[in-house]
Design an enzyme around this catalytic site. Structure first.
Site, mmCIF file in Angstrom:
data_model
loop_
_atom_site.group_PDB
_atom_site.id
_atom_site.type_symbol
_atom_site.label_atom_id
_atom_site.label_comp_id
_atom_site.label_asym_id
_atom_site.label_seq_id
_atom_site.Cartn_x
_atom_site.Cartn_y
_atom_site.Cartn_z
ATOM 1 N N SER A 157 0.842 -1.192 0.000
ATOM 2 C CA SER A 157 0.000 0.000 0.000
ATOM 3 C C SER A 157 0.885 1.254 0.000
ATOM 4 O O SER A 157 1.714 1.411 -0.891
ATOM 5 C CB SER A 157 -0.965 -0.047 1.190
ATOM 6 O OG SER A 157 -1.999 0.895 1.040
ATOM 7 N N ASP A 215 -8.800 -4.046 -6.953
ATOM 8 C CA ASP A 215 -8.071 -3.129 -6.073
ATOM 9 C C ASP A 215 -7.834 -1.827 -6.825
ATOM 10 O O ASP A 215 -6.929 -1.723 -7.657
ATOM 11 C CB ASP A 215 -6.750 -3.740 -5.621
ATOM 12 C CG ASP A 215 -6.066 -2.906 -4.541
ATOM 13 O OD1 ASP A 215 -6.569 -1.802 -4.234
ATOM 14 O OD2 ASP A 215 -5.042 -3.357 -4.003
ATOM 15 N N HIS A 217 -8.047 -4.832 -1.496
ATOM 16 C CA HIS A 217 -6.759 -4.301 -1.046
ATOM 17 C C HIS A 217 -6.202 -5.077 0.146
ATOM 18 O O HIS A 217 -5.035 -4.892 0.506
ATOM 19 C CB HIS A 217 -6.906 -2.818 -0.692
ATOM 20 C CG HIS A 217 -5.608 -2.079 -0.582
ATOM 21 N ND1 HIS A 217 -4.695 -1.978 -1.613
ATOM 22 C CD2 HIS A 217 -5.052 -1.402 0.464
ATOM 23 C CE1 HIS A 217 -3.648 -1.273 -1.220
ATOM 24 N NE2 HIS A 217 -3.839 -0.916 0.038
#
Length: 221
Positions: free
Chosen positions: A126, A181, A194
């Protein structure tokens, strides 16, 4: 960007991605700074809101996978504390803070300076993928040459960087972007997809090991 949505989604990461307590203990997280040199150094940047230096999901999983495959030969180092993994930094132009980028660069440089014979592998999840992208592309060539492979989970700069890290060999980078995602499409909209990347950590570990397999690895002093 909807920071409230991002906050709610990422706040669930610890609950959605538990890691066994024994694995957390194995992972360490500050072993480049505090430990002795190892033949392999793994540098990782965690996702937003994850605690610790490696986080509690993909970082420890890959670290422990490397350690199980190369017992006694791996030092795991998370990016922090200047990289705070705060939510607001996702909205900055480089999708993370200048302090985080500089800290990651310093860790790569430290690995080469402190442990000149170590081979480096790296990763991020991320916001941590932005930390990796923004730091690695700025490194001098002699440091980049020591980085043998990079794995990126939920790459927040995937669209901007066309699925790679600028100024770094594309074949050394493995990007994991789950179907659905949306952060991989250039947004900061976080949905359930995610939080699925623990399932990719075994393959990611093997990807990194593939670049290390033919290296002459000996225990460093």
């Amino acid at each position: 960007m909807n920071l409230r949505l991002l906050t709610l989604a990422l706040a669930a990461v610890a609950a959605a991605s538990p890691v066994d307590i024994q694995e957390r203990q194995l992972s360490g997280g500050n072993e480049l700074r505090d430990g002795s040199c190892k033949p392999i150094t793994f540098i990782f940047a965690r996702a937003s809101t994850e605690p610790g230096l490696l986080g509690i999901s993909t970082g420890p999983a890959v670290c422990n996978g490397l350690k199980m495959a190369k017992a006694g030969q791996v030092a795991c180092q998370g990016v922090g504390p200047k990289y705070t993994a705060d939510l607001a930094s996702n909205a900055l132009p480089e999708n993370t803070s200048p302090a985080a980028i500089q800290e990651a660069q310093d860790l790569f440089q430290q690995a080469v300076t402190k442990c000149p014979d170590t081979q480096i592998v790296a990763g991020g999840y991320s916001q941590g993928t932005a930390v990796m992208d923004d730091s690695i592309k700025r490194l001098p060539d002699n440091v980049k040459e020591k980085i043998k492979g990079v794995v990126l989970f939920g790459y927040t700069r995937n669209a901007q960087e066309h699925g790679q890290i600028a100024n770094f060999p594309k074949d050394k980078v493995k990007v994991y972007c789950a179907v659905g995602d949306m952060v991989c499409d250039g947004t900061l909209i976080v949905g359930p997809a995610h939080f699925t990347y623990l399932g990719n950590t075994g393959e990611a570990t093997q990807f990194l090991l593939g670049y290390l397999r033919f290296l002459q690895l000996t225990q460093l002093p």
